[in-house]
Design a protein around this motif. Structure first.
Motif, PDB file in Angstrom:
ATOM      1  N   LYS A 260      38.494  47.569  24.156  1.00  0.00           N
ATOM      2  CA  LYS A 260      38.539  47.058  22.781  1.00  0.00           C
ATOM      3  C   LYS A 260      39.871  47.441  22.166  1.00  0.00           C
ATOM      4  O   LYS A 260      40.089  48.615  21.913  1.00  0.00           O
ATOM      5  CB  LYS A 260      37.398  47.696  21.985  1.00  0.00           C
ATOM      6  N   PRO A 261      40.819  46.594  21.993  1.00  0.00           N
ATOM      7  CA  PRO A 261      40.845  45.199  22.427  1.00  0.00           C
ATOM      8  C   PRO A 261      41.110  45.086  23.928  1.00  0.00           C
ATOM      9  O   PRO A 261      41.684  45.989  24.505  1.00  0.00           O
ATOM     10  CB  PRO A 261      42.019  44.635  21.620  1.00  0.00           C
ATOM     11  N   ALA A 262      40.709  43.945  24.507  1.00  0.00           N
ATOM     12  CA  ALA A 262      40.884  43.775  25.954  1.00  0.00           C
ATOM     13  C   ALA A 262      42.087  42.894  26.248  1.00  0.00           C
ATOM     14  O   ALA A 262      42.283  41.875  25.588  1.00  0.00           O
ATOM     15  CB  ALA A 262      39.628  43.164  26.547  1.00  0.00           C
ATOM     16  N   PRO A 263      42.909  43.302  27.239  1.00  0.00           N
ATOM     17  CA  PRO A 263      44.079  42.491  27.580  1.00  0.00           C
ATOM     18  C   PRO A 263      43.714  41.359  28.538  1.00  0.00           C
ATOM     19  O   PRO A 263      42.720  41.454  29.260  1.00  0.00           O
ATOM     20  CB  PRO A 263      44.982  43.494  28.296  1.00  0.00           C
ATOM     21  N   LEU A 264      44.534  40.330  28.532  1.00  0.00           N
ATOM     22  CA  LEU A 264      44.346  39.241  29.499  1.00  0.00           C
ATOM     23  C   LEU A 264      45.200  39.544  30.715  1.00  0.00           C
ATOM     24  O   LEU A 264      46.374  39.873  30.586  1.00  0.00           O
ATOM     25  CB  LEU A 264      44.785  37.920  28.864  1.00  0.00           C
ATOM     26  N   LEU A 265      44.568  39.482  31.912  1.00  0.00           N
ATOM     27  CA  LEU A 265      45.322  39.739  33.135  1.00  0.00           C
ATOM     28  C   LEU A 265      45.757  38.427  33.754  1.00  0.00           C
ATOM     29  O   LEU A 265      44.960  37.516  33.902  1.00  0.00           O
ATOM     30  CB  LEU A 265      44.451  40.469  34.162  1.00  0.00           C
ATOM     31  N   LEU A 287      42.507  38.660  25.882  1.00  0.00           N
ATOM     32  CA  LEU A 287      41.160  38.387  26.398  1.00  0.00           C
ATOM     33  C   LEU A 287      40.133  38.493  25.266  1.00  0.00           C
ATOM     34  O   LEU A 287      39.198  37.690  25.198  1.00  0.00           O
ATOM     35  CB  LEU A 287      40.817  39.348  27.542  1.00  0.00           C
ATOM     36  N   SER A 288      40.327  39.457  24.407  1.00  0.00           N
ATOM     37  CA  SER A 288      39.434  39.587  23.251  1.00  0.00           C
ATOM     38  C   SER A 288      39.443  38.299  22.447  1.00  0.00           C
ATOM     39  O   SER A 288      38.398  37.795  22.023  1.00  0.00           O
ATOM     40  CB  SER A 288      39.908  40.728  22.341  1.00  0.00           C
ATOM     41  N   PHE A 289      40.649  37.753  22.282  1.00  0.00           N
ATOM     42  CA  PHE A 289      40.766  36.514  21.509  1.00  0.00           C
ATOM     43  C   PHE A 289      40.085  35.357  22.235  1.00  0.00           C
ATOM     44  O   PHE A 289      39.323  34.595  21.645  1.00  0.00           O
ATOM     45  CB  PHE A 289      42.240  36.204  21.256  1.00  0.00           C
ATOM     46  N   GLY A 293      37.404  35.024  19.964  1.00  0.00           N
ATOM     47  CA  GLY A 293      38.181  34.463  18.868  1.00  0.00           C
ATOM     48  C   GLY A 293      38.737  35.527  17.928  1.00  0.00           C
ATOM     49  O   GLY A 293      39.047  35.240  16.774  1.00  0.00           O
ATOM     50  N   ASP A 294      38.839  36.764  18.408  1.00  0.00           N
ATOM     51  CA  ASP A 294      39.316  37.859  17.567  1.00  0.00           C
ATOM     52  C   ASP A 294      40.098  38.824  18.452  1.00  0.00           C
ATOM     53  O   ASP A 294      39.577  39.315  19.455  1.00  0.00           O
ATOM     54  CB  ASP A 294      38.090  38.547  16.931  1.00  0.00           C
ATOM     55  N   GLU A 298      35.640  43.789  21.165  1.00  0.00           N
ATOM     56  CA  GLU A 298      35.355  44.466  22.425  1.00  0.00           C
ATOM     57  C   GLU A 298      34.904  43.445  23.472  1.00  0.00           C
ATOM     58  O   GLU A 298      34.160  42.514  23.162  1.00  0.00           O
ATOM     59  CB  GLU A 298      34.237  45.491  22.197  1.00  0.00           C
ATOM     60  N   VAL A 299      35.363  43.612  24.705  1.00  0.00           N
ATOM     61  CA  VAL A 299      34.895  42.746  25.781  1.00  0.00           C
ATOM     62  C   VAL A 299      34.197  43.612  26.813  1.00  0.00           C
ATOM     63  O   VAL A 299      34.735  44.616  27.274  1.00  0.00           O
ATOM     64  CB  VAL A 299      36.050  41.965  26.433  1.00  0.00           C
ATOM     65  N   LYS A 300      32.963  43.201  27.155  1.00  0.00           N
ATOM     66  CA  LYS A 300      32.142  43.940  28.113  1.00  0.00           C
ATOM     67  C   LYS A 300      32.787  43.924  29.490  1.00  0.00           C
ATOM     68  O   LYS A 300      33.124  42.859  30.007  1.00  0.00           O
ATOM     69  CB  LYS A 300      30.780  43.253  28.195  1.00  0.00           C
ATOM     70  N   GLY A 301      32.939  45.103  30.089  1.00  0.00           N
ATOM     71  CA  GLY A 301      33.494  45.180  31.429  1.00  0.00           C
ATOM     72  C   GLY A 301      32.402  45.333  32.457  1.00  0.00           C
ATOM     73  O   GLY A 301      31.214  45.417  32.122  1.00  0.00           O
TER      74      GLY A 301
END
Lengths: 439, 334
Positions: A260-265, A287-289, A293-294, A298-301
């Motif tokens: 949280k926030p999560a990066p895009l790989l 990735l969060s976005f 959309g924000d 947080e993005v679940k891993g």
């Protein structure tokens, strides 16, 4: 090879094969109808010839798509009887409607292929349109059935029993719209680029330029519009998957830890043992976005998902990268093409642009297959998400490996024959159509 | 609504047998035609079935979809125990459908044509053979859900005299249907005579294999004789079929060809009715005498209701369109 792996491989192979053929069969009638329309309006024989040439392609692909589809309707039971026993009555609705759509398509195709000079010319054109519309409808319906496996709905699962079945609700499950939209756009984009690319190749070789240029323009416009719209639909899908199937999203992005926030790989090599990704480009917060959309959400891993419910991360991650990478590339080609149209520069002089299209011939299909890998492998280990595991659905019959070998051989030879046939169709264009051109 | 669904299932199976059967039969006829006449036969056949064969094929899909949506237990039982014949039939369907289209749409006519032809004729034989084997196995009582070895579960369920006899009988009926159909499709007298010969040959074959079916049924203790002859519907169906067969040959001598296909279709329908009427609503006979019937395997109520609606809606859309297709491509001969 054990039976479970063989069954999965056979299913994957059959689907992978069927998808390409049915996409072409579903999209090309629209190209054909446009060209047919232009002929009826302008009386320009070239358009008539293009229509006829394409219709032969449609006939070949339709037949191959139809038999491979028939195969699939049997294979569902042959390979996954436990799944079909429970799922059949629940997710069968789109299949029964698809039967109707497909039947109409087959009849309309009969009219269209054999109706030259026999039918009223506008009725004839209309039958061609019916082929396209019903083909598209059946594609959407089949995807709706697949979407149910990702987003089961329309029943209550109580103590291993499937109760209160409602097939309509099952068909209109939460995933059907985004999945069907993404699939249809992919079909138009991939087929458009493939067809346009083949004609571009012929233009580059200075063969029947008038014929191929006109054909190229029709296919290219479909391809480019599809490629432009696809990212929007992809974004909808990503948000949808994040909500419904966090395990799939985590695998797509190889997100081992909840962030949280999560990066895009972007890219990177996945190490499934150490649960790490090496060498990827990280875009912070992206990735969060994409998922919610924000930029700060947080993005679940994968750490929040039990080990035995995690999909194979590396395959899903790579497939996702391939799909997005190719999609972006096709989008760029589309943008360049629109700029050329806008500037009214003659296409023939832009040989490099035509070469880009030639390069794109297989690309759309690669992206399409990669996308299916994301959907299907990303759903594992479930066959019905959260309800039934794939390994519990497999047939008790041993020796599936042999059936997998046989079908691999069949599909390989069919693909070779179809390629060979298309090659001969294209090679014969000057012989069959040039005389009539009178040039 | 369940009766609507069952009616469509029966209709689907019947029409696949008649139309798809005539379609397969055309390939069988080609297989039994001497090399020098093959290309002529092929042309007649192509004109006759080209526009409609995709549609003919759809009846199978309809029947399968009805089975897996409406009667999942029947579908899965067949899928598990008849895996091997289903697989062979599928390979036949693929090979046949693609070869048929490939040979017509190949832009270059060369040696490849022979390859397509070979694939087409052999798969035209194999597909109905295994279709018949599957149909025979379903009622033969050889399917054994308690089996715990490979051979009993997956081989003897279909590899037995009864199933094979039914398979051969099916092939002969398909050939007969096609030959009768093709008689009306050609104006050439020599061709006509050749198709009549084929029809006679297939008719004799059907009688021989039909007898074999009864003998095998006796041997395997399948009450086929009782089903067909010990109830009024079965018996009348057989009598009607016999009368129409006599009528058919009489009209053939008279040279009336169009009515023949109706009679031939009628006969095959009657034969199917005779065999299945007493068995109905049972669908699969299992070893040990248990049966899976259409009623005890039927899906949930809402499913059957929506399936029935979908079928009714579909037929409203399909039937006029299909009728027009058949009509349009029949006109040329009038």
């Amino acid at each position: 090879m054990d039976d479970f792996l063989a069954a999965r491989s056979q299913m994957a192979l059959s689907l992978g094969f069927h998808i390409i053929f049915s996409c072409i069969g579903m999209v090309m009638p629209f190209f054909m109808a446009v060209s047919h329309y232009k002929w009826l309006k302008s009386n320009d024989e070239v358009y008539k010839n293009i229509t006829k040439a394409w219709s032969k392609g449609v006939a070949i692909f339709f037949a191959t798509g139809a038999v491979s589809g028939t195969m699939l309707s049997f294979e569902l039971g042959l390979l996954w009887p436990k799944f079909m026993e429970h799922a059949g009555p629940i997710f069968g609705m789109p299949f029964s409607l698809e039967g109707t759509a497909f039947f109409i398509e087959a009849i309309a195709l009969g009219f269209f292929l054999y109706g030259w000079d026999k039918l009223n010319k506008w009725f004839h054109w209309f039958t061609g349109m019916v082929v396209g519309v019903s083909g598209l409808a059946s594609g959407i319906l089949v995807v709706a059935a697949n979407a149910w496996m990702n987003s089961p709905a329309g029943f209550d699962f109580v103590n291993g029993q499937y109760l209160n079945v409602d097939p309509i609700q099952a068909m209109l499950n939460k995933a059907w719209f985004t999945q069907a939209l993404h699939m249809c756009l992919a079909a138009f984009t991939a087929t458009g680029f493939a067809v346009a690319g083949v004609h571009a190749l012929m233009i580059l070789r200075d063969k029947n330029k008038d014929f191929h240029l006109k054909a190229f323009k029709i296919a290219a416009i479909f391809a480019c519009i599809g490629a432009l719209l696809q990212p929007l639909s992809g974004d909808m899908s990503a948000k949808d998957v994040a909500k419904r199937q966090p395990a799939k999203l985590a695998a797509m992005e190889a997100l081992y830890k909840t962030e949280k926030p999560a990066p895009l790989l972007i890219g990177g090599i996945v190490n499934e043992q150490n649960k790490t990704v090496k060498g990827a480009i990280k875009i912070p917060g992206a990735l969060s976005f994409l998922a919610h959309g924000d930029f700060k959400s947080e993005v679940k891993g994968l750490d929040q998902i039990p080990e035995n419910e995690q999909p194979p991360v590396a395959i899903v991650h790579y497939a996702f990268q391939i799909m997005v990478g190719i999609g972006t590339m096709l989008l760029l080609i589309a943008l360049i093409y629109f700029v050329t149209i806008f500037k009214k520069k003659p296409l023939i002089e832009k040989r490099w642009l035509l070469k880009l299209f030639v390069f794109a011939i297989p690309m759309g299909y690669l992206a399409l297959e990669a996308g299916w890998v994301v959907t299907e492998v990303g759903r594992q280990p479930w066959i019905i998400y959260g309800i039934m595991r794939t390994k519990d659905a497999v047939t008790p019959m041993p020796g599936i490996a042999y059936s997998f070998y046989i079908f691999s051989a069949i599909y390989v030879s069919l693909s070779m024959i179809v390629t060979f046939l298309l090659y001969r169709q294209i090679k014969m264009v000057p012989v069959v159509y040039d005389k009539k051109l009178g040039k | 609504m369940e009766y609507v669904v069952i009616a469509f299932l029966c209709l689907g199976i019947l029409l696949y047998f008649l139309l798809g059967g005539a379609d397969f039969g055309a390939g069988i006829i080609e297989l039994f035609t001497s090399a020098k006449n093959r290309s002529k036969t092929r042309n007649t056949m192509y004109q006759a079935i080209g526009p409609v064969w995709e549609a003919n094929h759809m009846w199978l899909i309809i029947a399968i979809v009805i089975l897996f949506v409406g009667f999942p237990h029947i579908y899965t039982t067949m899928s598990v125990y008849l895996h091997i014949p289903l697989l062979i039939m599928l390979i036949g369907i693929i090979a046949r459908g693609t070869a048929f289209v490939f040979r017509h749409y190949d832009a270059v006519k060369d040696n490849m044509q022979e390859v397509y032809n070979k694939i087409f004729v052999y798969s035209s034989f194999i597909t109905p053979l295994f279709l018949g084997i599957i149909a025979g196995s379903v009622i033969s009582g050889h399917i054994d859900p308690k089996a715990n070895d490979f051979v009993t579960a997956y081989i003897s369920s279909w590899l037995n005299w009864f199933s094979i006899s039914v398979g051969l009988f099916t092939v002969a009926l398909c050939g007969f249907l096609a030959a009768i159909y093709l008689i009306g499709e050609t104006e050439d007298l020599i061709d006509k005579r050749r198709f009549i010969k084929k029809a006679e040959f297939m008719n004799i074959a059907a009688v021989v294999f039909g007898a074999m079916v009864f003998i095998a049924a006796q041997r395997d203790e399948i009450p086929l004789y009782n089903w067909v002859f010990k109830n009024s519907v079965g018996l009348s169906a057989i009598i009607l079929a016999s009368i129409s067969l006599v009528l058919l040959w009489y009209l053939l001598i008279k040279g009336k060809t169009k009515i023949l296909r109706v009679l031939a279709g009628f006969q095959v329908s009657m034969i199917l009715l005779a065999i299945s009427y007493a068995h109905f609503p049972n669908f699969i006979r299992l070893k040990g005498g248990d049966t899976i019937s259409l009623f005890n395997s039927i899906g949930p109520e809402k499913t059957i209701y929506s399936l029935g609606l979908a079928l009714l809606l579909g037929s409203v859309l399909i039937l006029p369109f299909l009728g027009y297709l058949f009509y349009k491509f029949q006109q040329k001969e009038e």
